[in-house]
Design a protein around this motif. Structure first.
Motif, mmCIF file in Angstrom:
data_model
loop_
_atom_site.group_PDB
_atom_site.id
_atom_site.type_symbol
_atom_site.label_atom_id
_atom_site.label_comp_id
_atom_site.label_asym_id
_atom_site.label_seq_id
_atom_site.Cartn_x
_atom_site.Cartn_y
_atom_site.Cartn_z
ATOM 1 N N ILE A 1 0.836 -1.201 0.000
ATOM 2 C CA ILE A 1 0.000 0.000 0.000
ATOM 3 C C ILE A 1 0.873 1.254 0.000
ATOM 4 N N ARG B 1 -0.561 5.290 7.136
ATOM 5 C CA ARG B 1 -1.931 5.298 6.601
ATOM 6 C C ARG B 1 -2.375 3.888 6.224
ATOM 7 N N ALA B 2 -1.427 3.067 5.762
ATOM 8 C CA ALA B 2 -1.775 1.703 5.373
ATOM 9 C C ALA B 2 -2.350 0.931 6.558
ATOM 10 N N LEU C 1 -5.875 2.267 7.243
ATOM 11 C CA LEU C 1 -6.817 1.842 6.213
ATOM 12 C C LEU C 1 -7.153 0.359 6.345
ATOM 13 N N MET C 2 -6.146 -0.470 6.602
ATOM 14 C CA MET C 2 -6.414 -1.903 6.713
ATOM 15 C C MET C 2 -7.257 -2.213 7.939
ATOM 16 N N ALA D 1 -10.796 -1.390 7.172
ATOM 17 C CA ALA D 1 -11.410 -2.320 6.226
ATOM 18 C C ALA D 1 -11.545 -3.728 6.803
ATOM 19 N N LEU E 1 -6.854 -0.270 -1.423
ATOM 20 C CA LEU E 1 -6.369 0.644 -0.391
ATOM 21 C C LEU E 1 -5.126 1.390 -0.880
ATOM 22 N N VAL F 1 -4.579 5.534 -0.648
ATOM 23 C CA VAL F 1 -3.708 5.906 0.470
ATOM 24 C C VAL F 1 -3.195 7.332 0.341
ATOM 25 N N LEU G 1 -16.047 1.182 1.749
ATOM 26 C CA LEU G 1 -14.872 1.994 1.453
ATOM 27 C C LEU G 1 -15.196 3.070 0.422
ATOM 28 N N GLU H 1 -14.836 7.118 1.007
ATOM 29 C CA GLU H 1 -14.097 8.020 0.120
ATOM 30 C C GLU H 1 -14.977 9.158 -0.374
#
Length: 303
Positions: free
Chosen positions: A97, A114-115, A118-119, A122, A146, A150, A176, A180
């Protein structure tokens, strides 16, 4: 002030040999919206998206991307999930990512942080340090998605993002996309699966045979077909057919027919006065799939 349109296209044409894969497509994607490009396989959806992004050049027509006439000038502000998925199998998910973010100008330290966020959001927090080769196909696809968000793009372009995902991961992807949109991004995605478009899209275009057949809201598309009525009498009686509209068809216990132009009230009065009563009544709006079939034709819809 942001431009009214995140993406525009006027008369896009693309030929491969003697075949016009895209034939005069016009599109207007409102900034901050979720916009779907629907169509059967081979309709020209992927080619259209690639022209909008500047991956391939149109043979005719004009397009703008985030206000730029040359789409690649906006590339760092765009997240893109292509139809062909691909990640380095030996990379850990977090690194994959961050790497995709770095390709859009994001520094690796920020990308890694951020990865993880985000994970976790999710539902993949447990797989942050797993190598891509050990992830399921659906999880790897979400990791690639993702990686396309990112760097917090202004425009997210997804080509058939739901293809191959199981129901759990489809639901994660829908969430997701909404996140966004709520963040302020514009989301443009292609699909041939009507249910996702029906739930997500603010507006949509339907493409078939390389041509745009429809543009508008989901309600606009569904409104092209009449509403249908399902009526169940208190007891079966063949004489009911003489009161119901000519297109009424029995489905056993009840009847189905198009909603009369003058409404349902007068018909109900006649049924009650004749002693048939009402055991059940529902007025059903046609779904997007039915509208899609009407717009593109039965043969292309089956394809």
């Amino acid at each position: 002030m942001r431009d009214e349109w995140a993406v525009t296209a006027d008369g896009l044409v693309k030929r491969f040999g003697d075949r016009r894969v895209v034939d005069g497509v016009d599109i207007r994607v409102p900034t901050g919206s979720i916009y779907g490009v629907l169509g059967p396989n081979g309709a020209g959806k992927t080619t259209t998206l690639r022209m909008l992004l500047g991956i391939i050049e149109p043979d005719a027509g004009r397009r703008t991307l985030l206000g730029f006439d040359a789409p690649r000038d906006a590339s760092d502000r765009v997240g893109y999930l292509p139809e062909e998925r691909g990640l380095y199998p030996g990379m850990k998910a977090r690194e994959a990512i961050a790497f995709l973010g770095a390709l859009r100008g994001l520094d690796l330290k920020t990308g890694r942080a951020r990865a993880v966020t985000l994970m976790e959001g999710a539902g993949l927090g447990h797989a942050v340090d797993e190598k891509i080769r050990k992830l399921s196909k659906g999880m790897a696809q979400l990791v690639q998605l993702l990686g396309s968000v990112v760097h917090q793009p202004d425009l997210l372009v997804l080509d058939e993002p739901f293809s191959g995902l199981d129901p759990v991961n489809q639901e994660r992807l829908e969430k997701l996309i909404l996140v966004e949109r709520d963040r302020g991004a514009t989301v443009l995605f292609s699909t041939h699966i009507m249910s996702h478009a029906e739930r997500l899209c603010d507006r949509l275009a339907i493409i078939a045979g390389g041509k745009r057949r429809f543009e508008g809201t989901v309600d606009d598309a569904r409104g092209m077909l009449p509403q249908r009525v399902r009526y169940t009498p208190q007891r079966p009686d063949p004489a009911i057919a003489g009161i119901l509209p000519a297109d009424a068809v029995s489905d056993g216990a009840g009847w189905r027919f198009e909603l009369p132009g003058e409404g349902i009230e007068r018909l109900l009065v006649r049924l009650i006065d004749a002693g048939h009563g009402i055991a059940g009544l529902s007025i059903e709006r046609p779904g997007l799939h039915e509208a899609f079939v009407r717009i593109v034709g039965e043969q292309e819809a089956q394809a």
